[in-house]
Write an enzyme that holds these catalytic residues in place. Structure first.
Site, mmCIF file in Angstrom:
data_model
loop_
_atom_site.group_PDB
_atom_site.id
_atom_site.type_symbol
_atom_site.label_atom_id
_atom_site.label_comp_id
_atom_site.label_asym_id
_atom_site.label_seq_id
_atom_site.Cartn_x
_atom_site.Cartn_y
_atom_site.Cartn_z
ATOM 1 N N LYS A 146 3.272 2.865 -11.279
ATOM 2 C CA LYS A 146 3.429 1.626 -10.504
ATOM 3 C C LYS A 146 2.161 0.775 -10.588
ATOM 4 C CE LYS A 146 4.502 2.023 -6.002
ATOM 5 N NZ LYS A 146 3.561 1.323 -5.091
ATOM 6 N N SER A 147 1.005 1.387 -10.388
ATOM 7 C CA SER A 147 -0.251 0.619 -10.421
ATOM 8 C C SER A 147 -0.441 -0.057 -11.775
ATOM 9 C CB SER A 147 -1.449 1.548 -10.187
ATOM 10 O OG SER A 147 -1.423 2.050 -8.888
ATOM 11 N N ARG A 185 -0.318 -4.262 -13.039
ATOM 12 C CA ARG A 185 -1.461 -4.828 -13.769
ATOM 13 C C ARG A 185 -1.064 -5.293 -15.164
ATOM 14 N NH1 ARG A 185 -3.046 -1.440 -9.806
ATOM 15 N NH2 ARG A 185 -5.148 -1.587 -8.942
ATOM 16 N N GLY A 237 2.051 -3.682 -0.998
ATOM 17 C CA GLY A 237 0.666 -4.044 -0.690
ATOM 18 C C GLY A 237 -0.107 -4.351 -1.966
ATOM 19 N N ARG A 284 0.651 -4.948 7.530
ATOM 20 C CA ARG A 284 -0.514 -4.313 6.894
ATOM 21 C C ARG A 284 -1.727 -5.263 6.842
ATOM 22 N NH1 ARG A 284 1.415 -1.200 1.616
ATOM 23 N NH2 ARG A 284 -0.698 -0.364 1.816
ATOM 24 N N GLN A 295 -7.089 -1.698 -4.335
ATOM 25 C CA GLN A 295 -6.436 -3.007 -4.212
ATOM 26 C C GLN A 295 -7.470 -4.087 -3.891
ATOM 27 O OE1 GLN A 295 -3.403 -2.355 -1.274
ATOM 28 N NE2 GLN A 295 -2.130 -1.160 -2.665
ATOM 29 N N ASP A 317 -2.115 8.626 -2.266
ATOM 30 C CA ASP A 317 -0.668 8.473 -2.089
ATOM 31 C C ASP A 317 0.057 9.824 -2.030
ATOM 32 O OD1 ASP A 317 -0.929 5.725 -2.080
ATOM 33 O OD2 ASP A 317 -0.556 5.518 -4.226
ATOM 34 N N LYS A 374 -1.040 2.513 5.205
ATOM 35 C CA LYS A 374 -0.176 2.454 4.016
ATOM 36 C C LYS A 374 1.171 1.830 4.414
ATOM 37 C CE LYS A 374 -3.096 4.000 1.146
ATOM 38 N NZ LYS A 374 -3.607 3.071 0.145
ATOM 39 N N ARG A 426 7.423 7.066 0.178
ATOM 40 C CA ARG A 426 6.851 8.400 -0.034
ATOM 41 C C ARG A 426 7.171 9.352 1.131
ATOM 42 N NH1 ARG A 426 4.576 7.338 -4.812
ATOM 43 N NH2 ARG A 426 3.414 5.401 -4.936
#
Ligand code: S3P
Length: 445
Positions: free
Chosen positions: A22-23, A27, A95, A123, A170, A320, A347, A395
């Site tokens: 995902k990260s 990007r 987020g 958040r 982040q 995570d 989170k 999660r």
């Protein structure tokens, strides 16, 4: 509500590939949009969070589409080439999407409004708006610094030097992305190293960037206003998604599974290190590198686990994974202590209090701390049988469905739809390996 029920599994066997990281997917879309020419991305995670980032980048001017073979094509606008979006940018549950893009647009002379779901709208955003204001951007939102928020970017940004006060990739990445359209050198000090996907992706696309170890942390510099070349990318499988079939196999007697193509960036492997210290049988096969990121296939077998105290300094590399580690800990002999993880409170949900509540409801002994929890296993199967509230947190949902696979009674989660954000094929992948996760009212297969 989309309840999901997880019942006892006999054993896990087979070979699977988890969806893209995902990260890295966020990007890849952002950096492809900042390069000139066509970037082709294979293995992109097609989860809601990443699809929202793709939609936002389109609204900012990039041309992005998926072909029939599942490859994503991004025609970028070049650094400096974004335009004002016509409507609000809806980042859904993400987020990462919200914070990274707030950074990106803060050094452009236009306004963008960010909105999100109930979880994202609660958040904290001040952690990014404080450094981004130093570039010259202005932020207008609710008084407590949450979404919805309008960013009025600056047309004459100044490079900044910033010590990041929280361990957050982040925040670091938001500053790095703001630095892209800023002349001169922006400097960031992070006291605790966090995932370095932005640094790796910047180098891959040709941004001049340096990373120097400093007092246990890292000093990062970014030279702004580069000309970026389009690149082809292969996104490795997400270790944070691999964690669920992996823990399921560890706790299910007779299991032997292989998870192919898992990203093993050292800033992400804290869970695997921890589980191996607890006695997990995890073998790394076929270790290799894909587009600047280390990757391997993982063979995982049922294991007898013993409790440990997880080193606090390891928290950023497994931030995570604490929810699913709590599940493994419930099957380990003794008390597993997890501290130094206060970031869990901000989170997608407050993961400390929500895990504690759900674990207790399933008959598991757990102690709550400000910065973590301690879970005690006694060798018996947990009682299970609870309906767990997931609070829009993917999660939490996947962790309790993993628990249901070895509880005395099935475990139900109140809303499984949120799993779409990061792991859309979770249920079919887990059931294909031997799990029994059904929607409410559905026949068992
Ligand atoms: C992410 C960073 C982490 C992590 C999140 C993804 C990223 O948050 O929890 O799921 O892609 O940069 P932090 O900002 O707390 O490091």
């Amino acid at each position: 509500m989309n309840q999901l029920i997880s019942s006892v599994a006999q054993k896990m066997s087979g070979t699977v590939t988890v969806p893209g990281d995902k990260s890295i997917s966020h990007r890849a879309l952002i950096m492809g949009s900042m390069a000139v020419g066509e970037t082709v991305i294979r293995g992109l995670l097609e989860g809601e969070d990443v699809l929202n980032t793709a939609a936002a980048m389109r609204a900012l001017g990039a041309d992005i589409y998926r072909d029939d073979e599942g490859c994503w094509h991004v025609h970028g606008v070049g650094v400096g080439g974004l335009h004002e979006p016509a409507g609000a940018l809806d980042m859904g549950n993400s987020g990462t999407g919200a914070r990274l893009l707030m950074g990106l647009v803060s050094t452009y002379p236009f306004s963008s409004t960010f909105i999100g779901d109930a979880s994202l709208s609660s958040r904290p955003m001040k952690r990014v708006t404080v450094p981004l204001e130093q570039f010259g951007a202005e932020f207008h939102g609710s008084e407590n610094g949450t979404l919805p928020m309008t960013v009025r970017g600056t047309g004459s940004p100044l490079p900044i030097s910033y010590d990041v006060p929280v361990a957050s990739a982040q925040v670091k990445s938001a500053i790095m992305l703001a630095a892209l359209n800023t002349p001169g050198i922006t400097t960031i000090l992070e006291k605790k190293p966090t995932r370095d996907h932005t640094e790796r992706m910047f180098s891959f696309f040709g941004v001049e960037t340096t990373t120097t170890p400093q007092n246990g942390g890292r000093l990062i510099t970014v030279t702004g206003q580069p000309e970026l070349t389009a690149r082809n990318l292969v996104v490795p499988g997400d270790p944070s998604s691999a964690a669920f079939p992996l823990v399921a196999a560890l706790i299910t007697p007779g299991s032997d599974i292989t998870i192919n193509n898992v990203g093993l960036n050292p800033d992400r492997t804290g869970l695997f290190t921890t589980l191996i210290e607890m006695g997990a049988r995890i073998d790394l096969l076929n270790e290799r590198e894909e587009c600047g990121e280390p990757v391997a296939d993982l063979r995982v077998r049922h294991s007898t686990l013993k409790a440990i105290t997880v080193p606090e300094g390891r928290a950023p590399s497994m931030i995570d994974e604490y929810p699913v580690l709590c599940i493994a800990a419930a099957f380990a002999e003794g008390t597993t202590v997890m501290r130094g993880a206060e970031e869990l409170r901000v989170k997608e949900s407050d993961r400390i209090s929500i895990m504690v509540k759900g674990l207790r409801a399933c008959g598991i002994e757990v102690e709550e701390f400000d910065d973590g929890m301690a879970v005690t296993g006694n060798g018996d199967k947990p009682k299970g049988g609870a309906l767990v509230e997931t609070h829009l947190d993917h999660r939490i949902a996947m962790s309790f469905l993993t628990l249901g696979m070895q509880s005395e009674k099935p475990v139900t989660v109140d809303d499984g739809s949120v799993i779409e954000t990061s792991f859309p094929i979770f249920r079919s992948l887990m059931n294909g390996l031997g799990a029994s996760i059904q929607a409410d009212g559905e026949e068992k297969q």
